[in-house]
Design an enzyme around this catalytic site. Structure first.
Site, mmCIF file in Angstrom:
data_model
loop_
_atom_site.group_PDB
_atom_site.id
_atom_site.type_symbol
_atom_site.label_atom_id
_atom_site.label_comp_id
_atom_site.label_asym_id
_atom_site.label_seq_id
_atom_site.Cartn_x
_atom_site.Cartn_y
_atom_site.Cartn_z
ATOM 1 C CG HIS A 202 -1.942 -1.082 1.219
ATOM 2 N ND1 HIS A 202 -2.670 -1.430 2.344
ATOM 3 C CD2 HIS A 202 -2.361 -1.920 0.235
ATOM 4 C CE1 HIS A 202 -3.483 -2.429 2.053
ATOM 5 N NE2 HIS A 202 -3.314 -2.743 0.772
ATOM 6 C CG HIS B 120 -6.918 -3.179 2.492
ATOM 7 N ND1 HIS B 120 -6.194 -4.293 2.125
ATOM 8 C CD2 HIS B 120 -7.108 -3.300 3.830
ATOM 9 C CE1 HIS B 120 -5.973 -5.053 3.182
ATOM 10 N NE2 HIS B 120 -6.520 -4.466 4.240
#
Length: 618
Positions: free
Chosen positions: A554, A598
């Site tokens: 990420h 996320h």
């Protein structure tokens, strides 16, 4: 990382023959051959560099407006280049593309094969950082978790860029515009103690497919039995079940996640959704297996892109704009190669300076995670897929009814701010840094996972992980030469700020508290597997974390959005690059800071928003 080579080999041939995804891809790559031009100089209104998560959204929306649009992508179609491993949800966590180790299996068909610099804060380790080199980009190789950040996160974004259009209320229409929700299929899930509620009002679910966005968001058609036990363990330490899900602007508690999968249990990516629709309905042109090497300028005005297909180099000219969407590592690389970035870096490589932007490639924020493991006697996704005796049954479930273990990528996560007892050990500096985060932003995420058991009553190795969500450490991306052939130089900066180490230590102790919950005693088998009982002191725990923490893929903020270049920003609120004209960057690199959790959903919404900005400016 478990690579289920045997399972893949056994299931692959039948899946390739039996699953309808193959026919769909064949249709996209043959019946629309006019959408794939021959290599050679050409001119378009817009040239989009990068056919990934954001790039295909931008390209599809601009093409739908009637503009002439081309998209340049170094990879091909992941469904044919890497087959089952990228399309079948059950393989998501065993995909060798994601191997986060220095010596990793090379898979150049779909991965850029980046290797980080040695990380001083992580025992000097170099780590393979997977990045999708394929149509769909990282939406084609991620683990499909879909959720949104918190309301205050988006307000923080709006404040950082000086524009209210990034607030929750302003962005929500773009979340709705990008996706379509299919409610959970309760008969297929059919697992005791795994029912839940959610908020359907924050999704488009119109009976008319055309009324919603093309991205398919759904719930897995199978529930990992081990996750039902992890839900109890997390609840025992205060991470209780969330009753509305993680798409309404709140990240607190634990829940089964929405995932980017179709109702018939196939990965939904920007390629299978946005691109598929655009190829059928617009004149979008796709230059796949084509490498962009430099953005071209006339003075400070972007005029096109130099690209190479095979051995042929040519120019795609842009009458209106170039949109760079090459990802968190390659977008800064291409800016630097094109003369946009810190002047000292450009001068050292004899690259003519187009715009001296100090922030290009800086500010890299990369959340990390680590886990505590124990033996369990519960079945799980991993144990089911690894059991030869179960192969015929679970394969038949998937092919016939799109259910069973192959249809699921897992999907149980939790979020929390560290509770008072865990905060007590934090230094004043770390406590002060955490206090700068909005009140609704979680500090730690928990992930439930599993590996195949080892026998002797151990059916499953349960894996409970913690993520440091808001890293204060900073990394960077730069270049070592003036050639696109040389990979970007990636320093992730892991654990370089002591605050991250303190949060990681506190989160690790929370993992052990969950594992020690009385409710798990009925299913636990044997002593702690990893790191083991010998790791007890704070120093030993931190040493374990430095030696074993990995990325959750990420990374963000290497071309951060902000109010001014003087403050280190690279693009403004419209994603326009400071100091030049007719050039935007739209991907995770422009996030001003790491999103909690996320980021996939946020990237889709961002791309939809900037597509509207581009059309408004046209």
């Amino acid at each position: 990382m478990v690579i289920l080579g045997g399972v893949i080999a056994r299931a692959g041939a039948l899946l390739a023959l039996a699953h309808p995804v193959w026919a769909l891809v064949s249709q996209r790559t043959t019946s629309v051959s006019s959408s794939f031009p021959a290599a050679g100089n050409a001119s378009y209104d817009y040239v989009v560099v990068g056919g990934g998560t954001a790039g295909l959204v931008i390209a599809a929306r601009l093409a739908a407006s009637g503009a002439s649009v081309s998209v340049v992508e170094a990879g091909g179609f992941y469904e044919t280049d890497f087959t089952n491993l990228t399309t079948v949800p059950g393989y998501a966590f065993s995909d060798p593309v994601l191997a986060p180790v220095e010596f990793f299996p090379p898979i150049p068909a779909v991965d850029w094969e980046l290797l980080s610099e040695a990380q001083p804060g992580a025992n000097g380790r170099k780590v393979h950082y997977a990045a999708g080199k394929t149509l769909g980009g990282s939406s084609a190789i991620n683990t499909m978790c879909y959720h949104r950040a918190t309301k205050s996160t988006y307000q923080r974004w709006a404040d950082a860029v000086g524009n209210p259009s990034y607030s929750w209320n302003a962005l929500l229409p773009y979340f709705l515009k990008s996706s379509r929700l299919t409610p959970p299929n309760w008969p297929k899930r059919n697992t005791p103690n795994a029912t839940f509620s959610y908020d359907p009002t924050v999704f488009c679910s119109s009976p008319s497919a055309a009324a919603c966005g093309p991205l398919q968001v759904s719930y897995a058609n199978w529930v990992d039995p081990t996750n039902t036990w992890f839900s109890v363990a997390l609840a025992a330490i205060g991470v209780v079940k969330n009753t509305i899900g993680f798409n309404s602007g709140f990240l607190s508690g634990a829940a089964y996640t929405t995932e980017t999968i179709t109702p018939d249990a196939i990965r939904s990516s920007s390629e299978s959704s946005y691109l598929a629709r655009a190829l059928a309905q617009t004149t979008l042109k796709v230059y796949n297996r084509t490498q962009a090497s430099k953005i071209l300028f006339s003075g400070t005005k972007a005029t096109g892109v130099s690209v190479t297909t095979g051995s042929l180099t040519y120019v795609l000219s842009a009458r209106k704009e170039v949109i760079l969407s090459a990802g968190v590592f390659h977008s800064p690389q291409l800016l630097l190669l094109s003369g946009i970035g810190p002047q000292a870096t450009l001068d050292s490589l004899s690259i003519p300076v187009v715009a001296n932007l100090s922030g290009v490639g800086q500010n890299l924020q990369d959340p990390i995670f680590f886990s505590v493991q124990n033996g369990l006697q519960t079945p799980s996704l991993a144990s089911e897929l690894a059991d030869p005796a179960r192969q015929a049954t679970i394969l038949q479930q998937y092919v016939s009814t799109q259910s069973g273990p192959f249809s699921s990528a897992g999907g149980y996560i939790g979020f929390e701010k560290l509770p008072p007892a865990a905060r007590a050990a934090l230094s004043p500096r770390t406590a002060s840094l955490l206090a700068t985060l909005p009140a609704d932003v979680p500090e730690v995420e928990y992930l439930a996972g599993s590996f195949a058991g080892t026998g002797g009553g151990v059916t499953t190795i349960g894996d409970l992980s913690a993520v440091v969500l808001n890293p204060f450490s900073r990394g960077s991306v730069t270049i070592s030469s003036a050639s696109i052939a040389d990979k970007p130089v990636v320093d992730m900066g892991w654990l370089s700020d002591p605050a991250d180490a303190e949060v990681a230590l506190a989160a690790f102790k929370r993992l052990r508290q969950a594992w020690n919950a009385t409710a798990l005693s009925a299913v636990k088998v044997g002593p702690e597997v990893r790191p083991g009982a010998a790791v007890q002191s704070d120093a030993d725990i931190l040493s374990f974390i430095r030696a074993n923490a990995i990325q959750i893929w990420h990374a963000s903020a290497t071309n951060a959005m902000g109010k001014s270049a003087a403050a280190g920003a690279v693009v403004d609120w419209r994603a326009k690059v400071f100091g030049v004209n007719r050039l935007r960057v739209v991907d995770a690199s422009v996030l001003p800071f790491a999103m909690p959790g996320h980021p996939q959903a946020t990237i889709y919404a961002l791309a939809e928003k900037i597509a509207d900005c581009i059309l408004a400016d046209a």
